[in-house]
Design an enzyme around this catalytic site. Structure first.
Site, PDB file in Angstrom:
ATOM      1  N   ASN A   7       1.022 -55.050 -43.236  1.00  0.00           N
ATOM      2  CA  ASN A   7       2.312 -55.653 -43.586  1.00  0.00           C
ATOM      3  C   ASN A   7       3.345 -55.188 -42.557  1.00  0.00           C
ATOM      4  OD1 ASN A   7       4.972 -55.842 -44.682  1.00  0.00           O
ATOM      5  ND2 ASN A   7       4.077 -56.263 -46.671  1.00  0.00           N
ATOM      6  N   HIS A  10       8.509 -54.102 -42.125  1.00  0.00           N
ATOM      7  CA  HIS A  10       9.468 -53.078 -41.717  1.00  0.00           C
ATOM      8  C   HIS A  10       9.664 -53.001 -40.208  1.00  0.00           C
ATOM      9  CE1 HIS A  10      10.275 -52.270 -45.762  1.00  0.00           C
ATOM     10  NE2 HIS A  10       9.020 -51.967 -46.027  1.00  0.00           N
ATOM     11  N   HIS A  43       6.466 -60.695 -45.960  1.00  0.00           N
ATOM     12  CA  HIS A  43       7.103 -61.076 -47.227  1.00  0.00           C
ATOM     13  C   HIS A  43       8.425 -61.784 -46.899  1.00  0.00           C
ATOM     14  CE1 HIS A  43       8.582 -59.546 -51.451  1.00  0.00           C
ATOM     15  NE2 HIS A  43       8.760 -60.846 -51.290  1.00  0.00           N
ATOM     16  N   ARG A  45      11.411 -62.770 -48.288  1.00  0.00           N
ATOM     17  CA  ARG A  45      12.190 -62.526 -49.509  1.00  0.00           C
ATOM     18  C   ARG A  45      13.326 -63.533 -49.632  1.00  0.00           C
ATOM     19  NH1 ARG A  45      11.849 -57.372 -52.117  1.00  0.00           N
ATOM     20  NH2 ARG A  45      13.784 -58.061 -53.061  1.00  0.00           N
ATOM     21  N   ARG A  49      15.966 -60.050 -46.263  1.00  0.00           N
ATOM     22  CA  ARG A  49      16.430 -58.761 -45.731  1.00  0.00           C
ATOM     23  C   ARG A  49      15.632 -58.298 -44.515  1.00  0.00           C
ATOM     24  NH1 ARG A  49      14.602 -54.652 -50.521  1.00  0.00           N
ATOM     25  NH2 ARG A  49      15.913 -56.018 -51.750  1.00  0.00           N
ATOM     26  N   GLU A  70       3.647 -63.243 -48.504  1.00  0.00           N
ATOM     27  CA  GLU A  70       4.074 -62.826 -49.844  1.00  0.00           C
ATOM     28  C   GLU A  70       5.359 -63.564 -50.184  1.00  0.00           C
ATOM     29  OE1 GLU A  70       4.724 -58.656 -49.734  1.00  0.00           O
ATOM     30  OE2 GLU A  70       2.639 -58.180 -49.367  1.00  0.00           O
ATOM     31  N   THR A 101       9.038 -54.267 -53.878  1.00  0.00           N
ATOM     32  CA  THR A 101       8.517 -54.982 -55.044  1.00  0.00           C
ATOM     33  C   THR A 101       8.151 -53.998 -56.147  1.00  0.00           C
ATOM     34  OG1 THR A 101       7.578 -56.505 -53.442  1.00  0.00           O
ATOM     35  CG2 THR A 101       6.917 -56.792 -55.737  1.00  0.00           C
ATOM     36  N   GLU A 151      -4.027 -59.383 -56.355  1.00  0.00           N
ATOM     37  CA  GLU A 151      -3.774 -58.139 -55.631  1.00  0.00           C
ATOM     38  C   GLU A 151      -3.262 -57.142 -56.655  1.00  0.00           C
ATOM     39  OE1 GLU A 151      -1.801 -58.232 -51.813  1.00  0.00           O
ATOM     40  OE2 GLU A 151      -0.947 -56.231 -52.146  1.00  0.00           O
ATOM     41  N   HIS A 190       0.315 -51.491 -51.966  1.00  0.00           N
ATOM     42  CA  HIS A 190       1.653 -50.968 -52.245  1.00  0.00           C
ATOM     43  C   HIS A 190       1.649 -49.453 -52.293  1.00  0.00           C
ATOM     44  CE1 HIS A 190       5.834 -50.909 -53.326  1.00  0.00           C
ATOM     45  NE2 HIS A 190       5.848 -52.190 -53.079  1.00  0.00           N
TER      46      HIS A 190
HETATM   47  N1  PXP Z   1       1.291 -55.844 -51.199  1.00  0.00           N
HETATM   48  C1  PXP Z   1       2.390 -56.427 -51.729  1.00  0.00           C
HETATM   49  C2  PXP Z   1       2.209 -57.570 -52.667  1.00  0.00           C
HETATM   50  C3  PXP Z   1       3.685 -55.995 -51.385  1.00  0.00           C
HETATM   51  O1  PXP Z   1       4.766 -56.588 -51.922  1.00  0.00           O
HETATM   52  C4  PXP Z   1       3.811 -54.953 -50.437  1.00  0.00           C
HETATM   53  C5  PXP Z   1       5.179 -54.521 -49.986  1.00  0.00           C
HETATM   54  O2  PXP Z   1       5.816 -55.572 -49.367  1.00  0.00           O
HETATM   55  C6  PXP Z   1       2.645 -54.383 -49.908  1.00  0.00           C
HETATM   56  C7  PXP Z   1       1.406 -54.825 -50.319  1.00  0.00           C
HETATM   57  C8  PXP Z   1       2.705 -53.280 -48.899  1.00  0.00           C
HETATM   58  O3  PXP Z   1       3.277 -52.148 -49.465  1.00  0.00           O
HETATM   59  P1  PXP Z   1       3.645 -50.904 -48.543  1.00  0.00           P
HETATM   60  O4  PXP Z   1       4.654 -51.391 -47.547  1.00  0.00           O
HETATM   61  O5  PXP Z   1       4.198 -49.913 -49.519  1.00  0.00           O
HETATM   62  O6  PXP Z   1       2.379 -50.456 -47.886  1.00  0.00           O
END
Ligand code: PXP
Length: 239
Positions: A7, A10, A43, A45, A49, A70, A101, A151, A190
């Site tokens: 992901n 960030h 994602h 959003r 952001r 996402e 999330t 998931e 997550h």
């Molecule tokens: N899976 C989903 C559905 C999420 O919303 C997120 C965060 O955007 C992640 C995985 C990844 O989480 P993390 O950034 O904490 O590894």
């Protein structure tokens, strides 16, 4: 083999902090792919952001692996998904003020709202995943509305320690078993990091882990290609 979706939200967070054009999401994604990641997760959003609409379209052109988009069940975002056609959409709940999330989707409580969207996305050839807490009711509801994939939200597991963490891990394992028995593909994610992932690797039937924050943070010190490689090496210990 357990697969990794990186992901890269960030990476966009850093860019949006200054509204610059760098760091490049395309370059970040390409380095993750070069390290061996099987997919890239982003994602979009409602508050935009981090990831912007233009990022989704640009990455669609440059990714060489799978795009996992996402998104919340919001008509404007569903329209973007139907236009871009990522390989996979993961439907998540969203609250504007949340840091990230928080909690899974209430599929059991929102069946009527979710079922037609799942059907429309599937009709467009998109694999649909529902981001849920490890709860039997939610697993059953996901299967009932025709989602092929879930998931499992590992956030509570990551936040807890000791016996409470072990309890969360057991809930994840039970949910994975139940989903697999119903014919669902099981992903998880997550809050996972090199430090907390080992017990997660023992959960049966996992197909893909989606991991972002810890990889992007580690990338500050070793680069994103190496950070991805380190996580992949961890995942490969599962075999
Ligand atoms: N899976 C989903 C559905 C999420 O919303 C997120 C965060 O955007 C992640 C995985 C990844 O989480 P993390 O950034 O904490 O590894």
């Amino acid at each position: 083999m357990l697969q990794l979706g990186v992901n890269i939200d960030h990476v966009a967070t850093l860019r949006q902090a200054r509204r610059t054009v760098y760091p490049s999401l395309a370059e970040a994604a390409a380095l993750c792919e070069r390290a061996g990641a099987q997919g890239i997760t982003i994602h979009l959003r409602e508050d935009r952001r981090h990831i912007q609409d233009a990022d989704v379209y640009a990455l669609r052109r440059t990714l060489t692996t799978r795009m996992n988009l996402e998104m919340a069940n919001h008509p404007d975002i569903v329209a973007v998904a139907l236009d871009v056609r990522p390989e996979e959409v993961c439907m998540v709940p969203e609250r504007r003020q949340e840091l990230t999330t928080e909690g899974g989707l209430d599929v059991a409580g929102q069946r009527d709202a979710l079922a037609p969207v799942v059907a429309a996305l599937r009709a467009a050839g998109i694999t649909v995943s529902l981001f849920i807490d490890p709860d039997a009711r939610q697993v059953d509801a996901a299967a009932a509305i025709g989602a092929p994939t879930i998931e499992l939200h590992t956030g509570a597991y990551a936040e807890h320690a000791g016996a409470a963490r072990e309890q969360e891990r057991a809930r994840l394992a039970d949910a994975a078993q139940r989903a697999h028995a119903l014919g669902l593909t099981v992903n998880a994610g997550h809050g996972l990091s090199l430090e907390n992932i080992d017990p997660i690797l023992a959960i049966p039937h996992l197909d893909t882990l989606n991991i972002g924050h810890s990889i992007v943070c580690r990338a500050l010190f070793v680069g994103i290609e190496q950070a991805t490689r380190e996580m992949l090496e961890k995942l490969q210990q599962r075999r």
